[in-house]
Enzyme design. Sequence first.
Site, short mmCIF file in Angstrom:
data_model
loop_
_atom_site.label_atom_id
_atom_site.label_comp_id
_atom_site.label_asym_id
_atom_site.label_seq_id
_atom_site.Cartn_x
_atom_site.Cartn_y
_atom_site.Cartn_z
N PRO A 64 0.84 -1.21 0.00
CA PRO A 64 0.00 0.00 0.00
C PRO A 64 0.86 1.25 0.00
O PRO A 64 1.85 1.33 0.74
CB PRO A 64 -0.80 -0.13 1.31
CG PRO A 64 0.07 -0.98 2.19
CD PRO A 64 0.76 -1.94 1.27
N GLY B 212 7.12 -1.63 -2.48
CA GLY B 212 6.44 -0.36 -2.62
C GLY B 212 6.94 0.45 -3.81
O GLY B 212 6.38 0.40 -4.90
N GLN C 56 -7.10 -1.22 1.43
CA GLN C 56 -6.60 -1.01 2.79
C GLN C 56 -7.45 0.05 3.49
O GLN C 56 -7.62 1.17 2.99
CB GLN C 56 -5.14 -0.56 2.79
CG GLN C 56 -4.56 -0.53 4.19
CD GLN C 56 -3.20 0.14 4.27
OE1 GLN C 56 -3.10 1.35 4.04
NE2 GLN C 56 -2.18 -0.62 4.63
N TYR D 30 -0.86 5.29 12.61
CA TYR D 30 -2.25 5.72 12.44
C TYR D 30 -3.11 5.15 13.58
O TYR D 30 -2.60 4.64 14.56
CB TYR D 30 -2.73 5.35 11.05
CG TYR D 30 -1.91 6.05 9.98
CD1 TYR D 30 -1.92 7.45 9.89
CD2 TYR D 30 -1.07 5.35 9.12
CE1 TYR D 30 -1.13 8.11 8.94
CE2 TYR D 30 -0.29 6.01 8.18
CZ TYR D 30 -0.32 7.39 8.10
OH TYR D 30 0.47 8.05 7.19
N THR E 17 0.30 5.61 -0.26
CA THR E 17 -0.50 6.81 -0.44
C THR E 17 -0.02 7.56 -1.68
O THR E 17 1.17 7.81 -1.84
CB THR E 17 -0.39 7.71 0.81
OG1 THR E 17 -0.97 7.03 1.92
CG2 THR E 17 -1.11 9.04 0.59
N ARG F 101 -2.31 -5.21 8.80
CA ARG F 101 -0.90 -4.82 8.68
C ARG F 101 -0.41 -4.22 9.99
O ARG F 101 -1.11 -3.39 10.59
CB ARG F 101 -0.72 -3.81 7.55
CG ARG F 101 0.75 -3.57 7.18
CD ARG F 101 0.87 -2.62 6.01
NE ARG F 101 2.11 -2.84 5.27
CZ ARG F 101 2.93 -1.86 4.88
NH1 ARG F 101 2.67 -0.60 5.19
NH2 ARG F 101 4.03 -2.14 4.19
#
Length: 363
Positions: free
Chosen positions: A28, A314, A103, A184, A30, A231
């Site tokens: 994942p 990534g 996600q 997060y 952003t 994750r």
Amino acid sequence: MSDNALDALWTPTAIGDIALPHRLAMAPMTRDRSTPEGVPTELNAEYYAQRASHALIVTEGTQPSADGQGYLLTPGIYSDEQIAGWRKVTDAVHTAGGRIVIQLMHVGRISHPSNTPHGRQPTAPSAIAPAGIMFTASGPLPMPEPRALSTSEVAATVEDFRRAAAAAIAAGADGVEIHGANGYLVHQFLASNSNHRTDSYGGSIENRIRFAVEVATAVAEEIGASRTGIRISPGNPFNDIAEEDTRELYPALVRALAPLELAYLHISHAGDEDLLDTLRGLWPNTLVLNRVGAELTARATDIADGRADVVTVGALALANPDLVERVRIGAPLNTPDPATFYGGDATGYTDYPTLTDQEKTGL
């Protein structure tokens, strides 16, 4: 990269109900290229479809609610418009032969009111402002002190994850990944420096892992454990996280998650090999590993040695839409351009050339 390690990369496997043709998956990332309303676009669909040859695509973090948004132009999965936007993405990936999970990422305190649709104060386990700045339409600004969620609001946030998981399946995703890493919201509950609660969600390790386990339980109940992953990133200080008890915390978390029979555990690994081996031994199902900053050789060796079942990459996946083909034949790789990672248009997003493109242009 040794031939043995390469052989391990290309063996088929499965994650829950999802059959994978090989073991090199997309992590994942952003990218900040959705609409201001959090709706994925045709450009997003093109980006993900270009990378459909990866064993599995884990999408960028996607907010399960308006309160879950922290960054500009990130996608959501809680409105009808967002579901329709994600349907474009999943249809494109499936047409290209790929597999994709969305996600679910609630940012918690890593936010700024001006980046959200409602302009409200961020929410978090405790009213502790994170160090650092947030990029907003007005420029970089300090992240404000968040509002601590009440006990009943914690339960409501769990339900936000549940509804978002159902929405992801309605949008055609093959499953979801719960983002419990990188500082997060889920990670904020785990870490003692961001969680000073005195109710059943704070204090002891048993209490601090409770939110993560409740979210995973709710999502698995809603869409099936075989379509649910989570994750984690043990010891990752990103977003002002400080963990004093990593070697006790994460085994406790994995032990609590194991009975749920989730499809996979995705570990963002930064170097504690003993802890990684412990978690590998505790996890009964597929273990997906992102060895941060490692060469492909080391990542493939993790599969050959049984440390991981699937590995994610990534920036290499970002810069090489046909990474799988390039690695298979030993072709040169495109170099990622960090200046175009976040926000913008097709530049640095869908314009990285494939081998076929390069053959056509002679480059």
